[in-house]
Design a protein around this motif. Structure first.
Motif, PDB file in Angstrom:
ATOM      1  N   UNK A   7     -22.632 -19.881  42.485  1.00  0.00           N
ATOM      2  CA  UNK A   7     -22.257 -18.478  42.391  1.00  0.00           C
ATOM      3  C   UNK A   7     -21.868 -17.895  43.733  1.00  0.00           C
ATOM      4  N   UNK A   8     -21.136 -18.674  44.533  1.00  0.00           N
ATOM      5  CA  UNK A   8     -20.848 -18.271  45.912  1.00  0.00           C
ATOM      6  C   UNK A   8     -19.842 -17.137  46.011  1.00  0.00           C
ATOM      7  N   UNK A   9     -19.259 -16.717  44.897  1.00  0.00           N
ATOM      8  CA  UNK A   9     -18.412 -15.522  44.904  1.00  0.00           C
ATOM      9  C   UNK A   9     -19.237 -14.253  44.745  1.00  0.00           C
ATOM     10  N   UNK A  10     -20.488 -14.404  44.351  1.00  0.00           N
ATOM     11  CA  UNK A  10     -21.309 -13.266  43.966  1.00  0.00           C
ATOM     12  C   UNK A  10     -21.765 -12.417  45.128  1.00  0.00           C
ATOM     13  N   UNK A  11     -22.299 -11.276  44.766  1.00  0.00           N
ATOM     14  CA  UNK A  11     -22.761 -10.285  45.731  1.00  0.00           C
ATOM     15  C   UNK A  11     -23.775 -10.864  46.706  1.00  0.00           C
ATOM     16  N   UNK A  31     -18.192 -22.425  42.790  1.00  0.00           N
ATOM     17  CA  UNK A  31     -17.827 -21.454  41.765  1.00  0.00           C
ATOM     18  C   UNK A  31     -17.117 -22.256  40.688  1.00  0.00           C
ATOM     19  N   UNK A  32     -16.991 -21.664  39.514  1.00  0.00           N
ATOM     20  CA  UNK A  32     -16.292 -22.405  38.460  1.00  0.00           C
ATOM     21  C   UNK A  32     -14.849 -22.688  38.856  1.00  0.00           C
ATOM     22  N   UNK A  38     -13.803 -17.519  49.059  1.00  0.00           N
ATOM     23  CA  UNK A  38     -13.437 -17.250  50.445  1.00  0.00           C
ATOM     24  C   UNK A  38     -14.670 -17.544  51.289  1.00  0.00           C
ATOM     25  N   UNK A  39     -14.602 -18.598  52.090  1.00  0.00           N
ATOM     26  CA  UNK A  39     -15.770 -19.047  52.833  1.00  0.00           C
ATOM     27  C   UNK A  39     -15.408 -19.257  54.297  1.00  0.00           C
ATOM     28  N   UNK A  40     -16.400 -19.258  55.189  1.00  0.00           N
ATOM     29  CA  UNK A  40     -16.126 -19.530  56.608  1.00  0.00           C
ATOM     30  C   UNK A  40     -15.571 -20.939  56.806  1.00  0.00           C
TER      31      UNK A  40
END
Length: 296
Positions: A7-11, A31-32, A38-40
């Motif tokens: 769930x790395x898109x989550x809040x 994420x699915x 968007x990650x470092x």
């Protein structure tokens, strides 16, 4: 070791990814649809469906299999899903994962909500984690400060009253960064690992007091308009199902005039006091002033 953040898109999930990376930790974000992440720089991404049946590595439709997602993973940040994540949890156990930090919700135990849809989803997910045999800690964060933007931002930016069916309902706003920092500590260290941690902000306040806090930071009065439960249901946003809204309204009604519980778990885990709603609004005031270039 690698930490898998689902769930790395989550809040909370994306904040966990950012903090782990800043700490020099090897991170794998999922994420699915990994194309939406968007990650470092340096953070690996995988496409992962937690509710997929167990199968060989390299799932269809652009998804990675459990074996790829869990390769060399020592700890997992997990969120609740509507479907069963039992096959994923079994795969995590087989892969040698040592600890799971599961982001749940107080709805799983609070009197007004635990029988509702949010409570049922989180209780089922907690049971799956427990039955997996994985060592785990369940996090129960209180009312996220970001709810102020989600629920009231449009009205505040437009200079309109914030409409509340239960203005005197009590909540304890928590800074999402505090939730993420506590999760990171639990993912990396065993000092505060336990069956559960109830994370809250520093003070209980009514919803209309929370609106007033936003106004105080912005330097203007934000009017609050009390509306009926029926009006609240009639104005339901399309993304929010009627049963979920009913459950949220039940919870708000039950908390009118009753202080919400406050804990010191954030300070015990992170070593510093929990941040206030005023602090979060101050950091993110642009979102209430119609700035388009700010991401919560």
């Amino acid at each position: 070791m690698t930490v898998l953040v689902t769930g790395a898109r989550g809040n909370i999930g994306r904040r966990v990814v950012t903090r782990l990376h800043a700490a020099g930790q090897q991170v794998r974000a999922s994420a699915r649809d990994k194309g939406t992440l968007t990650v470092p720089d340096g953070v690996e991404t995988v496409g992962l469906d937690l509710t997929a049946p167990a199968g060989p590595d390299g799932a269809a439709d652009g998804l990675d299999g459990f074996e790829t997602a869990l390769k060399d993973v020592d700890a997992v940040f997990l969120y609740a899903t509507r479907g069963s994540a039992a096959p994923f949890l079994h795969a995590a156990k087989e892969a040698g994962v040592r600890h799971v930090v599961f982001l749940s919700s107080p709805a799983s135990y609070e009197a007004a909500e635990f029988r509702g849809p949010i409570g049922r989803i989180h209780r089922a997910a907690e049971q799956a984690v427990a039955e997996s045999g994985l060592d785990h800690t369940i996090l129960y964060p209180s009312w996220l400060a970001t709810n102020a933007h989600r629920d009231w931002g449009t009205a505040i930016r437009a200079g309109e009253p914030v409409e509340l069916p239960y203005p005197a309902a009590q909540c304890v706003p928590i800074h999402p960064g505090d939730v993420a920092e506590a999760a990171v500590d639990l993912l990396l260290h065993d000092t505060h690992r336990s069956r559960m941690q109830i994370l809250t902000g520093p003070e209980s306040m009514s919803l209309d007091e929370a609106v007033a806090t936003v106004g105080a930071v912005l330097g203007r009065t934000i009017p609050v308009r009390a509306i009926s439960r029926e009006d609240a249901l009639a104005r339901r946003e399309p993304w929010l199902s009627a049963p979920v809204l009913e459950s949220l309204l039940d919870s708000a009604a039950a908390s009118v005039g009753r202080p919400a519980p406050v804990t010191n778990a954030v300070e015990r885990i992170t070593g510093r006091p929990a941040r206030s709603l005023r602090e979060w609004i101050g950091e993110n005031r642009g979102e209430f002033e119609n700035r388009e270039d700010f991401e919560l």
